[in-house]
Motif scaffolding. Structure first.
Motif, PDB file in Angstrom:
ATOM      1  N   UNK A 281       0.846  -1.171   0.000  1.00 21.31           N
ATOM      2  CA  UNK A 281       0.000   0.000   0.000  1.00 21.31           C
ATOM      3  C   UNK A 281       0.888   1.229   0.000  1.00 21.31           C
ATOM      4  N   UNK A 282       0.384   2.274  -0.584  1.00 20.07           N
ATOM      5  CA  UNK A 282       1.186   3.481  -0.671  1.00 20.07           C
ATOM      6  C   UNK A 282       1.018   4.336   0.571  1.00 20.07           C
ATOM      7  N   UNK A 283       2.013   5.184   0.811  1.00 18.86           N
ATOM      8  CA  UNK A 283       1.997   6.035   1.992  1.00 18.86           C
ATOM      9  C   UNK A 283       0.875   7.054   1.936  1.00 18.86           C
ATOM     10  N   UNK A 284       0.432   7.457   0.734  1.00 17.50           N
ATOM     11  CA  UNK A 284      -0.579   8.487   0.595  1.00 17.50           C
ATOM     12  C   UNK A 284      -2.005   8.016   0.774  1.00 17.50           C
ATOM     13  N   UNK A 285      -2.224   6.728   0.895  1.00 17.37           N
ATOM     14  CA  UNK A 285      -3.579   6.208   1.031  1.00 17.37           C
ATOM     15  C   UNK A 285      -4.080   6.452   2.460  1.00 17.37           C
ATOM     16  N   UNK A 286      -5.344   6.785   2.566  1.00 18.35           N
ATOM     17  CA  UNK A 286      -5.920   7.067   3.880  1.00 18.35           C
ATOM     18  C   UNK A 286      -6.625   5.822   4.430  1.00 18.35           C
ATOM     19  N   UNK A 287      -6.793   5.756   5.738  1.00 23.64           N
ATOM     20  CA  UNK A 287      -7.552   4.643   6.312  1.00 23.64           C
ATOM     21  C   UNK A 287      -8.961   4.543   5.716  1.00 23.64           C
ATOM     22  N   UNK A 288      -9.573   5.679   5.445  1.00 26.92           N
ATOM     23  CA  UNK A 288     -10.917   5.670   4.856  1.00 26.92           C
ATOM     24  C   UNK A 288     -10.906   4.991   3.485  1.00 26.92           C
ATOM     25  N   UNK A 289      -9.875   5.259   2.689  1.00 26.20           N
ATOM     26  CA  UNK A 289      -9.764   4.630   1.369  1.00 26.20           C
ATOM     27  C   UNK A 289      -9.522   3.130   1.501  1.00 26.20           C
ATOM     28  N   UNK A 290      -8.711   2.754   2.469  1.00 22.25           N
ATOM     29  CA  UNK A 290      -8.444   1.327   2.704  1.00 22.25           C
ATOM     30  C   UNK A 290      -9.730   0.616   3.098  1.00 22.25           C
ATOM     31  N   UNK A 291     -10.466   1.211   4.023  1.00 24.88           N
ATOM     32  CA  UNK A 291     -11.726   0.613   4.479  1.00 24.88           C
ATOM     33  C   UNK A 291     -12.705   0.486   3.320  1.00 24.88           C
TER      34      UNK A 291
ATOM     35  N   UNK B 263      -1.140  -2.418   8.432  1.00 17.51           N
ATOM     36  CA  UNK B 263      -0.043  -2.657   7.495  1.00 17.51           C
ATOM     37  C   UNK B 263       0.346  -1.373   6.765  1.00 17.51           C
ATOM     38  N   UNK B 264      -0.651  -0.594   6.361  1.00 15.88           N
ATOM     39  CA  UNK B 264      -0.391   0.634   5.609  1.00 15.88           C
ATOM     40  C   UNK B 264       0.088   1.780   6.496  1.00 15.88           C
ATOM     41  N   UNK B 265      -0.331   1.761   7.743  1.00 13.78           N
ATOM     42  CA  UNK B 265      -0.019   2.843   8.684  1.00 13.78           C
ATOM     43  C   UNK B 265       0.577   2.262   9.972  1.00 13.78           C
ATOM     44  N   UNK B 266       1.767   1.679   9.909  1.00 16.49           N
ATOM     45  CA  UNK B 266       2.330   1.014  11.086  1.00 16.49           C
ATOM     46  C   UNK B 266       2.602   1.955  12.260  1.00 16.49           C
ATOM     47  N   UNK B 267       2.728   3.241  12.005  1.00 14.92           N
ATOM     48  CA  UNK B 267       2.972   4.193  13.093  1.00 14.92           C
ATOM     49  C   UNK B 267       1.693   4.551  13.854  1.00 14.92           C
ATOM     50  N   UNK B 268       0.532   4.192  13.304  1.00 18.79           N
ATOM     51  CA  UNK B 268      -0.728   4.496  13.989  1.00 18.79           C
ATOM     52  C   UNK B 268      -0.840   3.661  15.259  1.00 18.79           C
ATOM     53  N   UNK B 269      -1.292   4.293  16.320  1.00 14.37           N
ATOM     54  CA  UNK B 269      -1.550   3.561  17.561  1.00 14.37           C
ATOM     55  C   UNK B 269      -2.851   2.773  17.399  1.00 14.37           C
ATOM     56  N   UNK B 270      -3.069   1.834  18.300  1.00 14.29           N
ATOM     57  CA  UNK B 270      -4.313   1.064  18.255  1.00 14.29           C
ATOM     58  C   UNK B 270      -5.519   1.978  18.439  1.00 14.29           C
TER      59      UNK B 270
END
Length: 97
Positions: A1-11, A47-54
């Motif tokens: 996944x690319x760095x520019x993709x948002x969680x909303x787009x992934x969902x 996977x796309x945003x590993x720095x995001x906290x739970x």
């Protein structure tokens, strides 16, 4: 996944693959089909945003508790990423050898 993709787009992508809506993934319904899509989406976001906290991830999934996200990630780790229904039927639709 690319760095520019948002969680909303992934969902949204995971929801489309699983034949459910993004609102279903973020909602309270716990049918097997929706839970599978939700767990796949949680995994994809992590996977796309590993720095995001739970907690940050939980905020994208109906403000669930962070331990719910942890459970989903552990379940995916032990059982694998849930496949969309179409992938399940296509993998079993071939003729017997």
């Amino acid at each position: 996944m690319t760095a520019g993709i948002t969680p909303r787009q992934i969902i949204a992508r995971i929801a489309a693959e699983h034949g459910v809506s993004p609102a279903d993934i973020a909602g309270k319904v716990r049918t097997a089909r929706i839970v599978a899509a939700r767990f796949a989406a949680i995994h994809a976001v992590k996977e796309a945003k590993p720095a995001y906290s739970l907690t940050q991830i939980a905020n994208h999934f109906g403000h669930r508790h962070h331990t719910t996200i942890l459970h989903a990630l552990r379940k995916v780790e032990s059982d694998g990423v849930p496949l969309p229904p179409a992938a399940l039927t296509s993998s079993h639709s071939g003729a017997a050898p």
